[in-house]
Design an enzyme around this catalytic site. Structure first.
Site, short mmCIF file in Angstrom:
data_model
loop_
_atom_site.label_atom_id
_atom_site.label_comp_id
_atom_site.label_asym_id
_atom_site.label_seq_id
_atom_site.Cartn_x
_atom_site.Cartn_y
_atom_site.Cartn_z
N ARG A 211 0.84 -1.21 0.00
CA ARG A 211 0.00 0.00 0.00
C ARG A 211 0.87 1.25 0.00
O ARG A 211 0.57 2.23 -0.67
CB ARG A 211 -0.95 -0.03 1.20
CG ARG A 211 -2.08 -1.05 1.02
CD ARG A 211 -3.17 -0.86 2.04
NE ARG A 211 -2.83 -1.44 3.32
CZ ARG A 211 -3.27 -2.62 3.77
NH1 ARG A 211 -4.11 -3.33 3.05
NH2 ARG A 211 -2.91 -3.07 4.95
N PHE A 227 -11.35 -4.40 -5.68
CA PHE A 227 -11.42 -5.21 -4.46
C PHE A 227 -10.84 -4.38 -3.29
O PHE A 227 -9.90 -4.79 -2.62
CB PHE A 227 -10.66 -6.54 -4.61
CG PHE A 227 -11.02 -7.32 -5.84
CD1 PHE A 227 -12.14 -8.16 -5.84
CD2 PHE A 227 -10.27 -7.22 -7.01
CE1 PHE A 227 -12.47 -8.90 -6.98
CE2 PHE A 227 -10.60 -7.95 -8.14
CZ PHE A 227 -11.70 -8.79 -8.13
N ASP A 249 -15.76 -2.42 -4.64
CA ASP A 249 -15.87 -3.65 -3.85
C ASP A 249 -17.34 -4.06 -3.84
O ASP A 249 -18.22 -3.22 -3.98
CB ASP A 249 -15.37 -3.44 -2.41
CG ASP A 249 -14.98 -4.74 -1.72
OD1 ASP A 249 -13.78 -5.04 -1.64
OD2 ASP A 249 -15.89 -5.47 -1.28
N SER A 250 -17.58 -5.35 -3.68
CA SER A 250 -18.97 -5.83 -3.65
C SER A 250 -19.57 -5.77 -2.24
O SER A 250 -20.75 -6.05 -2.08
CB SER A 250 -19.04 -7.26 -4.19
OG SER A 250 -18.18 -8.09 -3.44
N ASP A 300 -6.56 -6.61 -6.28
CA ASP A 300 -6.22 -7.42 -5.09
C ASP A 300 -7.41 -8.29 -4.72
O ASP A 300 -8.07 -8.08 -3.71
CB ASP A 300 -5.85 -6.48 -3.93
CG ASP A 300 -5.40 -7.25 -2.70
OD1 ASP A 300 -4.92 -8.40 -2.84
OD2 ASP A 300 -5.52 -6.71 -1.58
N CYS A 340 -3.53 -14.02 -3.73
CA CYS A 340 -3.25 -14.53 -2.37
C CYS A 340 -3.62 -16.01 -2.29
O CYS A 340 -3.83 -16.55 -1.21
CB CYS A 340 -3.98 -13.71 -1.32
SG CYS A 340 -5.76 -13.73 -1.50
N1 SAH Z 1 -7.15 -4.67 -1.03
C1 SAH Z 1 -7.81 -4.84 0.26
C2 SAH Z 1 -8.10 -6.30 0.58
C3 SAH Z 1 -8.94 -7.01 -0.46
S1 SAH Z 1 -9.72 -8.43 0.12
C4 SAH Z 1 -6.98 -4.17 1.34
O1 SAH Z 1 -5.90 -3.66 1.04
O2 SAH Z 1 -7.43 -4.12 2.48
C5 SAH Z 1 -10.80 -8.83 -1.16
C6 SAH Z 1 -12.03 -7.95 -1.28
O3 SAH Z 1 -12.72 -8.35 -2.46
C7 SAH Z 1 -13.05 -8.05 -0.15
O4 SAH Z 1 -13.27 -6.78 0.37
C8 SAH Z 1 -14.34 -8.59 -0.82
O5 SAH Z 1 -15.50 -7.94 -0.32
C9 SAH Z 1 -14.12 -8.20 -2.25
N2 SAH Z 1 -14.76 -9.02 -3.30
C10 SAH Z 1 -14.79 -10.37 -3.41
N3 SAH Z 1 -15.32 -10.74 -4.59
C11 SAH Z 1 -15.63 -9.60 -5.25
C12 SAH Z 1 -16.19 -9.31 -6.53
N4 SAH Z 1 -16.53 -10.29 -7.37
N5 SAH Z 1 -16.35 -8.01 -6.87
C13 SAH Z 1 -16.01 -7.03 -6.04
N6 SAH Z 1 -15.45 -7.23 -4.82
C14 SAH Z 1 -15.27 -8.50 -4.43
#
Ligand code: SAH
Length: 396
Positions: A211, A227, A249-250, A300, A340
Site C-alpha cells: 500500500r 477489491f 468492492d462488492s 487485489d 493470495c
Molecule cells: N485490497 C484490500 C483487501 C482485499 S480483500 C486491502 O488492502 O485491504 C478482497 C475484497 O474483495 C473483499 O473486500 C471482498 O469484499 C471483495 N470481493 C470479493 N469478490 C468480489 C467481486 N466479485 N467483486 C467485487 N469485490 C469483491
C-alpha cells in the site's frame, strides 16, 4: 504420551523440519491420544524425532511443535514461543512502532495453527488446528503478557477449522475491548479495524508495504483500486497525491468503513475519491464501455484458489480480471496485480498475467515483485507458507 510411528522413509520431511505429518505417512498410533494432544513422532525404527499435536480428523494428521523430542511442550513452552515471535517483530525496523502488526504467522513462526494480529491495544487471535485450540489458554496468556495489550479477542471462525473437526469460536478471551471503534495508523493513514465483524482478523495487514508503494506511485495519477475492502490502497493513493481514485468492492459494509476511514483522515482530499459497490468483473467491463482509462490499477482479489485443486478455474478468473484491467490502462500506466491463492505459485501467476497482456496486445515489464510484509514471514522449511504474490507491471 502416545507415539506416532511413521512409515519407513516418511521421516525425511520431519528431518527437513517440515511441521506437517500427512495421513499417508503414518503407520500407527501407539497409545491413546485425543484431538490436540501432544504425541511423540518416531521413525519406523522407533527413533524419537519431534513432538507434535495429534489431529485425527485432518489429512494433516499431526503438526510439529518441537523438533526436539525431549522438550516438554507445556504452558511455559507456549509462553516462550509466543514471546519469541512477538520479540522478532519488535526487533524489525519496519515493524517496530507499527500499530497493526501480525505477531504470530502460524507454521512460519513455529506455531502451527496460530495466527495473532495486533491492532493497537487489542490482539486478535485465530486458532485453526486441534493442537492450537487445545492450548488456547496458554497462547492467550502468552500474548497478553508479551504485548501488555488490554484485550485479546478470538476470531477462530475460519473455514479450515472444519477440516480439523472444530466448531467456530469467537469472542473476548482476555481483558476488555475499548468503547470507541478501534483504529490503527498505517504509513500515516488512520484506518478503522472491526475485530468482531471485519474480514479475517479485521484487516489485511499483509499488504501494508505494498500500500505504501502504491502511495509512492500515485502522484498526479488517475487510480483504480479493485477489491478495495475498507480502502487501504485507495487512502494511500490519496495520501500520495493521486488526481482521482475510483474504488470498487462488492461489500457494502466494507465500503461504509472505507467512507468512515476517509473522514478519519482530514488531510486527504475526499473529493478526489469515488466509491462503487459492484462486482469487479462487471464494473471493469462497464468502465471500458464508459471510456474510462487509468494510470495506476490495483487488482487485489480474494483467494480464488484455496488449494491446488482449484488452480485451473482460479487461473481463468485471474486471467479475466488482469485482461479487463490491462485494457483500462493508459500508455505507460502501471498494473499492480496480486494473488493470495496458495494454489497459484509465483511462476504460474506471472504466466497468467503475461497471457493476459499478450491477449490485450500490450508490451509490459515487471517493475516490482511484491510479497507480504515481513510480519508474514515464510519459513524456509515451509514453502507452502508463501501465499501472497504480486507484480507491478508497466505497459507501453
Ligand atoms: N485490497 C484490500 C483487501 C482485499 S480483500 C486491502 O488492502 O485491504 C478482497 C475484497 O474483495 C473483499 O473486500 C471482498 O469484499 C471483495 N470481493 C470479493 N469478490 C468480489 C467481486 N466479485 N467483486 C467485487 N469485490 C469483491
Amino acid at each position: 504420551m502416545a507415539d506416532l510411528i511413521l512409515l519407513p522413509g516418511k521421516e525425511r520431511s520431519v528431518l527437513r523440519r517440515h511441521p506437517w505429518i500427512f495421513a499417508g505417512s503414518v503407520a500407527r498410533l501407539e497409545g491413546r491420544a485425543r484431538p490436540g494432544d501432544t504425541v511423540i513422532v518416531k521413525d519406523a525404527q522407533g527413533t524419537p524425532l519431534a513432538r507434535a499435536a495429534w489431529s485425527p480428523s485432518s489429512q494433516i494428521r499431526a503438526r510439529v511443535w518441537s523438533f526436539d523430542p525431549d522438550l516438554s511442550v507445556d504452558h511455559a513452552w507456549f509462553k516462550r514461543a509466543v514471546a519469541a515471535s512477538v520479540a522478532r517483530r519488535a526487533a524489525h525496523p519496519w515493524l517496530a512502532g507499527q500499530d497493526g502488526v501480525r505477531l504470530i504467522h502460524g507454521e512460519s513462526d513455529g506455531l502451527p495453527g496460530v495466527i495473532a494480529d495486533r491492532y493497537g491495544e487489542v490482539v486478535v487471535v485465530q486458532l485453526t488446528s486441534a493442537g492450537s485450540d487445545k492450548w488456547r489458554d496458554a497462547i492467550v496468556a502468552g500474548l497478553a503478557q508479551a504485548t501488555g495489550c488490554r484485550a485479546v479477542y478470538e476470531r477462530s471462525d475460519s473455514d479450515v477449522r472444519k477440516l480439523e473437526g472444530l466448531e467456530p469460536v469467537t469472542g473476548l478471551v482476555h481483558g476488555a475491548l475499548p468503547d470507541a471503534p478501534l483504529t490503527i495508523v498505517e504509513h500515516g493513514v488512520r484506518m478503522e479495524v472491526d475485530v468482531a465483524a471485519g474480514h479475517k482478523t479485521g484487516f489485511y495487514l499483509d499488504q501494508r508495504d505494498n500500500r505504501r508503494l502504491t502511495g509512492q506511485l500515485a502522484a498526479d495519477r488517475d487510480v483504480l483500486n479493485c477489491f478495495c475492502y475498507t480502502g487501504g490502497f485507495s487512502l494511500q493513493a490519496l495520501a500520495g497525491g493521486a488526481r482521482s481514485v475510483l474504488s470498487i468492492d462488492s461489500s457494502g459494509p466494507a465500503l461504509a468503513t472505507a467512507a468512515r476511514n476517509v473522514a478519519l483522515n482530514p488531510q486527504l482530499d475526499a473529493a478526489r475519491a469515488e466509491w462503487r459497490e459492484d462486482d469487479v468483473f462487471q464494473a471493469l467491463r462497464a468502465l471500458r464501455a464508459e471510456g474510462r482509462r487509468f494510470d495506476l490499477i490495483i487488482l487485489d482479489p480474494p483467494k480464488f484458489a484455496p488449494s491446488a485443486a482449484h488452480a485451473e478455474r482460479a487461473a481463468r478468473a485471474y486471467k479475466d480480471i488482469n485482461l479487463l484491467g490491462l485494457r483500462l490502462l493508459k500508455e505507460g500506466g502501471i498494473l499492480m496485480t496480486y494473488s493470495c491463492s496458495g494454489g497459484i505459485g509465483l511462476e504460474l501467476f506471472q504466466k497468467i498475467v503475461a497471457g493476459a497482456a499478450a491477449d490485450v496486445g500490450v508490451d509490459a515489464r515487471i517493475l516490482h515483485r511484491l510479497c507480504a510484509a515481513p510480519d508474514h514471514p515464510v519459513g524456509l522449511a515451509v514453502p507452502e507458507g508463501e501465499y501472497l504474490k504480486g507484480l507491478a507491471c508497466q505497459v507501453s
